[in-house]
Design a protein around this motif. Structure first.
Motif, PDB file in Angstrom:
ATOM      1  N   THR A 169       0.883  -1.131  -0.075  1.00 52.01           N
ATOM      2  CA  THR A 169      -0.092  -0.151   0.047  1.00 52.01           C
ATOM      3  C   THR A 169       0.844   1.235   0.076  1.00 52.01           C
ATOM      4  O   THR A 169       0.497   2.475   0.224  1.00 52.01           O
ATOM      5  CB  THR A 169      -0.754  -0.065   1.013  1.00 52.01           C
ATOM      6  OG1 THR A 169      -0.272   0.046   2.426  1.00 52.01           O
ATOM      7  CG2 THR A 169      -1.971  -1.136   1.143  1.00 52.01           C
ATOM      8  N   ASP A 170       2.139   1.136  -0.276  1.00 49.98           N
ATOM      9  CA  ASP A 170       3.074   2.202  -0.443  1.00 49.98           C
ATOM     10  C   ASP A 170       2.629   3.227  -1.565  1.00 49.98           C
ATOM     11  O   ASP A 170       2.254   2.645  -2.564  1.00 49.98           O
ATOM     12  CB  ASP A 170       4.494   1.929  -0.893  1.00 49.98           C
ATOM     13  CG  ASP A 170       5.408   2.816  -0.965  1.00 49.98           C
ATOM     14  OD1 ASP A 170       5.871   3.550  -0.208  1.00 49.98           O
ATOM     15  OD2 ASP A 170       5.571   3.614  -1.965  1.00 49.98           O
ATOM     16  N   PRO A 171       2.441   4.395  -1.562  1.00 47.78           N
ATOM     17  CA  PRO A 171       1.850   5.326  -2.355  1.00 47.78           C
ATOM     18  C   PRO A 171       2.634   5.324  -3.622  1.00 47.78           C
ATOM     19  O   PRO A 171       1.854   5.219  -4.645  1.00 47.78           O
ATOM     20  CB  PRO A 171       2.055   6.661  -1.744  1.00 47.78           C
ATOM     21  CG  PRO A 171       2.175   6.491  -0.363  1.00 47.78           C
ATOM     22  CD  PRO A 171       2.859   5.416  -0.223  1.00 47.78           C
ATOM     23  N   VAL A 172       3.857   5.130  -3.702  1.00 47.14           N
ATOM     24  CA  VAL A 172       4.692   4.885  -4.943  1.00 47.14           C
ATOM     25  C   VAL A 172       4.326   3.502  -5.658  1.00 47.14           C
ATOM     26  O   VAL A 172       4.163   3.670  -6.875  1.00 47.14           O
ATOM     27  CB  VAL A 172       6.045   5.165  -4.745  1.00 47.14           C
ATOM     28  CG1 VAL A 172       6.738   4.732  -5.995  1.00 47.14           C
ATOM     29  CG2 VAL A 172       6.399   6.290  -4.125  1.00 47.14           C
ATOM     30  N   VAL A 173       4.009   2.579  -5.075  1.00 50.44           N
ATOM     31  CA  VAL A 173       3.841   1.154  -5.560  1.00 50.44           C
ATOM     32  C   VAL A 173       2.450   1.176  -6.149  1.00 50.44           C
ATOM     33  O   VAL A 173       1.909   0.904  -7.182  1.00 50.44           O
ATOM     34  CB  VAL A 173       3.665   0.169  -4.567  1.00 50.44           C
ATOM     35  CG1 VAL A 173       3.297  -1.274  -5.168  1.00 50.44           C
ATOM     36  CG2 VAL A 173       5.144  -0.028  -4.120  1.00 50.44           C
ATOM     37  N   LEU A 174       1.472   2.174  -5.423  1.00 52.05           N
ATOM     38  CA  LEU A 174       0.181   2.083  -5.924  1.00 52.05           C
ATOM     39  C   LEU A 174       0.227   2.899  -7.169  1.00 52.05           C
ATOM     40  O   LEU A 174      -0.763   2.722  -8.004  1.00 52.05           O
ATOM     41  CB  LEU A 174      -0.841   3.030  -4.832  1.00 52.05           C
ATOM     42  CG  LEU A 174      -1.096   2.014  -3.544  1.00 52.05           C
ATOM     43  CD1 LEU A 174      -1.757   2.806  -2.351  1.00 52.05           C
ATOM     44  CD2 LEU A 174      -1.992   0.504  -4.007  1.00 52.05           C
TER      45      LEU A 174
ATOM     46  N   ASN B 266      -7.725   6.382  -3.681  1.00 49.97           N
ATOM     47  CA  ASN B 266      -8.047   6.593  -2.355  1.00 49.97           C
ATOM     48  C   ASN B 266      -6.757   6.562  -1.120  1.00 49.97           C
ATOM     49  O   ASN B 266      -6.886   7.010   0.171  1.00 49.97           O
ATOM     50  CB  ASN B 266      -8.572   5.140  -1.923  1.00 49.97           C
ATOM     51  CG  ASN B 266     -10.075   4.952  -2.690  1.00 49.97           C
ATOM     52  OD1 ASN B 266     -10.505   6.165  -3.100  1.00 49.97           O
ATOM     53  ND2 ASN B 266     -10.576   3.841  -2.684  1.00 49.97           N
ATOM     54  N   VAL B 267      -5.760   6.079  -1.494  1.00 49.39           N
ATOM     55  CA  VAL B 267      -4.533   6.058  -0.484  1.00 49.39           C
ATOM     56  C   VAL B 267      -3.200   6.702  -0.982  1.00 49.39           C
ATOM     57  O   VAL B 267      -2.673   7.560  -0.319  1.00 49.39           O
ATOM     58  CB  VAL B 267      -4.254   4.524  -0.199  1.00 49.39           C
ATOM     59  CG1 VAL B 267      -3.176   4.598   0.796  1.00 49.39           C
ATOM     60  CG2 VAL B 267      -5.413   3.642   0.049  1.00 49.39           C
ATOM     61  N   GLY B 268      -2.858   6.431  -2.254  1.00 52.83           N
ATOM     62  CA  GLY B 268      -1.578   6.849  -2.678  1.00 52.83           C
ATOM     63  C   GLY B 268      -1.528   8.232  -2.858  1.00 52.83           C
ATOM     64  O   GLY B 268      -0.610   9.065  -2.710  1.00 52.83           O
TER      65      GLY B 268
END
Length: 308
Positions: free
Chosen positions: A133-138, A199-201
């Protein structure tokens, strides 16, 4: 460049840039091709458009061959020359299009780099980094899913804004060459990845911005909260490909090539793929109608009465 060509060249560049609406980079490429052509003509003592003969055009292409230019490069330069001569005829600057009968030199047929469906799956799975759920990964997962789902150019991916995406209708609006817009479908995988990113990143990436006014429009942000660059997209594609163990040449356009090829192989007609890719001519799209050796063999074995 002497006055015999100067005015005509200026008018030609305005024509393709303003009237035809070609992208700035395309106009620049035309300008470079025509400037080199005219410089070569002037070394032969040709200073007026109507003094050019078919032999001159053929000799210029031969000179490019001697200079070691590739078949693709020569074909592109000749296409620029054809366009220039057609314009000159339309402007009554010449009495005939002497370039019309000059054909592009034949070279080895090169097909674009294309991933198999399995390789694309591996690439997109690698982008997810095990469900992180890391922003960069998302962001990376959403970006690559978006590029494969839409077949967009890298400039279209970096230029897409939040209001260009309708996740309810599964539609994306892309700004293509010459500022031409087109609508393309967004598949469910891309929509889910973009939703997770939004939603998250994205909010986290936006908060990392040191700018007084955060980036509010861009869909894809870099680690500093600014609109992602083309170079960053190249690096993301390359790094993800390495993690996926893909050994083929890999760049952002590989996903575009794969998008088109997989559609054609799945039964889509060339005209539809042309619209999805934003190609001005169906001729450009037809490169994706190539048939793999495996498909040829399978078709032969299943169709020819004496194949077995």
């Amino acid at each position: 460049m002497t006055n015999g060509f100067t005015r005509l060249t200026e008018q030609f560049l305005v024509h393709i840039g303003v009237e035809r609406g070609l992208a700035t980079a395309t106009v620049t490429a035309y300008e470079s091709d025509i400037a080199k052509y005219i410089d070569w003509l002037e070394t032969r003592g040709i200073h007026e458009p109507d003094a050019i003969t078919k032999q001159d055009v053929e000799d210029y292409i031969a000179a490019l061959d001697q200079a070691g230019e590739s078949a693709r490069s020569k074909a592109r330069r000749l296409a620029s020359i054809h366009e220039f001569h057609r314009f000159a005829l339309g402007q009554h600057a010449v009495t005939a299009d002497v370039s019309a009968a000059v054909k592009a030199p034949k070279g080895a047929s090169t097909l674009p780099d294309v991933l198999t469906v399995d390789e694309v799956t591996r690439l997109l799975d690698a982008a997810a980094a095990g469900g992180s759920t890391d922003p960069v990964v998302l962001r990376d997962k959403a970006l690559l899913e978006f590029m494969y789902a839409t077949g967009c150019r890298v400039s279209e991916a970096t230029g897409v804004n939040l209001d260009d995406i309708d996740l309810d209708e599964h539609i994306a609006r892309l700004m293509g060459k010459g500022s031409k817009q087109r609508l393309v479908p967004l598949g469910s995988y891309a929509c889910r990845a973009i939703t997770a990113y939004l939603n998250v990143g994205r909010g986290e990436l936006e908060r990392r911005s040191s700018a007084k006014i955060p980036e509010r429009r861009a869909l894809f942000l870099n680690k500093r909260g600014k609109r992602i660059s083309r170079q960053s997209v190249w690096e993301i594609v390359k790094a993800t490909g390495e993690r996926a163990g893909i050994t083929k040449p890999l760049h952002p356009h590989t996903l575009r090539h794969s998008f088109a090829t997989h559609l054609i192989q799945g039964g889509a007609d060339v005209r539809t793929v042309q619209e999805l890719l934003g190609h001005a001519s169906v001729t450009t799209t037809q490169i994706y109608t190539h048939v793999s050796p495996e498909t040829l063999i399978e078709t032969y074995l299943t169709s020819h009465p004496r194949a077995r």
